[in-house]
Every structure is written in structure tokens, then in C-alpha cells.
Scaffold this active site. Structure first.
Site, mmCIF file in Angstrom:
data_model
loop_
_atom_site.group_PDB
_atom_site.id
_atom_site.type_symbol
_atom_site.label_atom_id
_atom_site.label_comp_id
_atom_site.label_asym_id
_atom_site.label_seq_id
_atom_site.Cartn_x
_atom_site.Cartn_y
_atom_site.Cartn_z
ATOM 1 N N GLY A 46 108.198 -60.358 46.504
ATOM 2 C CA GLY A 46 108.472 -58.925 46.521
ATOM 3 C C GLY A 46 108.248 -58.367 47.913
ATOM 4 O O GLY A 46 107.549 -58.989 48.736
ATOM 5 N N GLN A 51 106.196 -51.828 54.105
ATOM 6 C CA GLN A 51 105.722 -53.064 54.760
ATOM 7 C C GLN A 51 106.548 -53.406 56.000
ATOM 8 O O GLN A 51 106.104 -54.186 56.843
ATOM 9 C CB GLN A 51 105.760 -54.252 53.785
ATOM 10 C CG GLN A 51 104.756 -54.136 52.653
ATOM 11 C CD GLN A 51 104.793 -55.353 51.755
ATOM 12 O OE1 GLN A 51 105.604 -55.432 50.845
ATOM 13 N NE2 GLN A 51 103.933 -56.318 52.019
ATOM 14 N N CYS A 94 99.497 -60.851 49.460
ATOM 15 C CA CYS A 94 100.350 -59.795 50.018
ATOM 16 C C CYS A 94 100.775 -60.214 51.418
ATOM 17 O O CYS A 94 99.949 -60.677 52.209
ATOM 18 C CB CYS A 94 99.584 -58.477 50.069
ATOM 19 S SG CYS A 94 100.560 -57.112 50.709
ATOM 20 N N LEU A 95 102.050 -60.021 51.709
ATOM 21 C CA LEU A 95 102.565 -60.406 53.025
ATOM 22 C C LEU A 95 101.930 -59.555 54.139
ATOM 23 O O LEU A 95 101.936 -59.964 55.287
ATOM 24 C CB LEU A 95 104.092 -60.279 53.055
ATOM 25 C CG LEU A 95 104.832 -61.243 52.108
ATOM 26 C CD1 LEU A 95 106.318 -60.897 52.047
ATOM 27 C CD2 LEU A 95 104.633 -62.699 52.539
ATOM 28 N N HIS A 136 102.368 -53.913 42.028
ATOM 29 C CA HIS A 136 101.934 -54.196 43.408
ATOM 30 C C HIS A 136 102.865 -53.486 44.408
ATOM 31 O O HIS A 136 102.395 -52.877 45.381
ATOM 32 C CB HIS A 136 101.934 -55.723 43.610
ATOM 33 C CG HIS A 136 101.618 -56.199 44.985
ATOM 34 N ND1 HIS A 136 100.504 -56.968 45.279
ATOM 35 C CD2 HIS A 136 102.272 -56.066 46.173
ATOM 36 C CE1 HIS A 136 100.495 -57.265 46.569
ATOM 37 N NE2 HIS A 136 101.561 -56.734 47.137
ATOM 38 N N GLU A 137 104.174 -53.546 44.161
ATOM 39 C CA GLU A 137 105.146 -52.940 45.089
ATOM 40 C C GLU A 137 105.151 -51.411 44.995
ATOM 41 O O GLU A 137 105.262 -50.726 46.020
ATOM 42 C CB GLU A 137 106.556 -53.473 44.828
ATOM 43 C CG GLU A 137 106.726 -54.992 44.887
ATOM 44 C CD GLU A 137 106.157 -55.643 46.118
ATOM 45 O OE1 GLU A 137 105.967 -54.959 47.144
ATOM 46 O OE2 GLU A 137 105.888 -56.858 46.065
ATOM 47 N N HIS A 140 102.432 -50.112 47.020
ATOM 48 C CA HIS A 140 102.764 -50.045 48.458
ATOM 49 C C HIS A 140 103.424 -48.703 48.791
ATOM 50 O O HIS A 140 103.165 -48.122 49.839
ATOM 51 C CB HIS A 140 103.727 -51.171 48.850
ATOM 52 C CG HIS A 140 103.070 -52.466 49.209
ATOM 53 N ND1 HIS A 140 102.146 -52.580 50.232
ATOM 54 C CD2 HIS A 140 103.218 -53.721 48.712
ATOM 55 C CE1 HIS A 140 101.752 -53.846 50.325
ATOM 56 N NE2 HIS A 140 102.379 -54.565 49.411
HETATM 57 O O1 GNR Z 1 104.760 -62.776 47.617
HETATM 58 C C1 GNR Z 1 103.967 -62.094 46.941
HETATM 59 N N1 GNR Z 1 103.328 -62.675 45.891
HETATM 60 C C2 GNR Z 1 102.591 -61.968 44.965
HETATM 61 C C3 GNR Z 1 101.757 -62.683 44.116
HETATM 62 C C4 GNR Z 1 101.005 -62.024 43.159
HETATM 63 C C5 GNR Z 1 101.084 -60.656 43.042
HETATM 64 C C6 GNR Z 1 101.898 -59.930 43.888
HETATM 65 C C7 GNR Z 1 102.643 -60.586 44.840
HETATM 66 S S1 GNR Z 1 103.698 -59.665 45.880
HETATM 67 C C8 GNR Z 1 103.680 -60.684 47.310
HETATM 68 C C9 GNR Z 1 104.609 -60.156 48.380
HETATM 69 C C10 GNR Z 1 104.148 -58.796 48.835
HETATM 70 O O2 GNR Z 1 103.238 -58.613 49.588
HETATM 71 N N2 GNR Z 1 104.768 -57.769 48.325
HETATM 72 O O3 GNR Z 1 104.379 -56.528 48.653
HETATM 73 NI NI NI Z 2 102.256 -56.676 49.153
#
Ligand code: GNR
Ligand code: NI
Length: 172
Positions: A46, A51, A94-95, A136-137, A140
């Protein structure tokens, strides 16, 4: 298409709230295409526009495994309509927080309303990993990171390491 630069915590941009997309034009689509390419390359499942430094409510997700056909999901102006009482704990990464992983508890299911790539209004009910990823997104887009759900001790330790990693990068 372009690979975009992914901002890393601590970066004040990651803590700001994103605005709704008013009109879906060529620029919006170009950004979504580049976000998808950036996410695949990272690799991640995601990516949210803040980001990559764009404070707009735009998300791309693809949960397909490496050996499966791509299944991109484009989400504009997400609105979580419902979250289940039932919770689910899973390890998140998270990236924008490279190299750090931690268990986070969130509602197991959620219902999401959004506009797709073509501006068509859609609604999906998500479970398990997709539900976690959506939450999660969407976080953000509200300036929230998964480390905000950890104890202050764990959160501070991760931020300290990220600051140190950034300083070391500067000296390269
Ligand atoms: O690549 C991602 N893996 C992930 C694993 C578990 C819960 C959420 C994520 S999202 C993350 C990529 C990212 O930072 N998206 O904002
Ligand atoms: Ni993230």
C-alpha cells in the site's frame, strides 16, 4: 511513469492532514500511476499520497503475491463507514518507517466508501489484511503512523533510530 521519493519519519509532512480531491484529472491519474509504480518497486502492499509528499486523500493498494497477476486498487477520498467491534492483531511495517515492524491491534473488518480511478463511487467491505492495510493508509491521510499505537517507549526508540539513520545518510 516516475518512481517517487518516499518520505521517512520524522518528516513534518507525514504528520499533516490531507485534503479531499476536488476533481480527478490527468494530473491525479498520473500521480496514482506513479504511486503504484513506486509501491511495486519499494516493494509494498500500500502507499498513501502524503508518503510521497502530496497532501491529498489518495491511496493505492495491491495485495497480490509476486507470482499472482497484479490487482491494483485505487482509492480517492476514502471514508470509513463502519469498523467491526472484533479486533485483529497483526505485524505492521511502513515504507516511511523502514526496518521497523510491530504488532498493531485494529478493528478486524471495515466498510470503505471511496472514488475509484475513474471517479466512480464505490463501497467495499474489507477483512483481515485488506482491512488492516486500508486503515493503515487512511491513517496516513490523517497524519497518523502505526508507531502512534505503540507504547511511548517503543515509539521513541524507533524514532530515535530513524533520526540516527537520517544523520548517517547526510554524512554519506
Ligand atoms: O508494505 C506495507 N506492508 C504492510 C504490512 C502490514 C500492515 C500495513 C502495511 S502497509 C505497508 C506499506 C506502507 O507503508 N503503506 O503506507
Ligand atoms: Ni505506511
Amino acid at each position: 511513469m516516475t518512481i517517487l521519493n518516499i518520505l521517512k519519519e520524522p518528516d513534518p509532512i507525514l504528520r499533516k492532514k490531507s485534503s479531499e480531491v476536488e476533481t480527478i484529472n490527468q494530473e491525479t491519474k498520473k500521480l496514482m500511476d506513479s504511486m503504484l509504480e513506486t509501491m511495486y518497486q519499494a516493494p509494498g502492499i500500500g502507499l498513501a499520497a502524503p508518503q510521497v509528499g502530496v497532501l491529498k486523500k489518495i491511496i493505492v493498494i495491491d495485495l497480490a503475491k509476486e507470482d499472482e497477476p497484479k490487482k491494483p486498487l485505487f482509492i480517492i477520498n476514502p471514508k470509513i463507514l463502519w469498523k467491526s467491534e472484533e479486533l485483529n492483531t497483526r505485524e505492521e511495517g511502513c515504507l516511511s518507517i523502514p526496518g521497523h515492524y510491530a504488532e498493531v491491534t485494529r478493528p478486524k473488518k471495515c466498510k470503505l466508501q471511496f472514488l475509484d480511478y475513474n471517479g466512480k463511487q464505490k463501497e467495499i467491505e474489507a477483512d483481515d489484511l485488506l482491512s488492516t492495510c486500508i486503515q493503515h493508509e487512511v491513517d496516513h491521510c490523517d497524519g497518523i503512523l502505526f508507531i502512534d499505537y505503540l507504547s511511548k517507549l517503543k515509539k521513541d526508540m524507533i524514532i530515535k533510530k530513524l533520526v540516527k539513520a537520517k544523520k548517517e545518510e547526510e554524512t554519506n
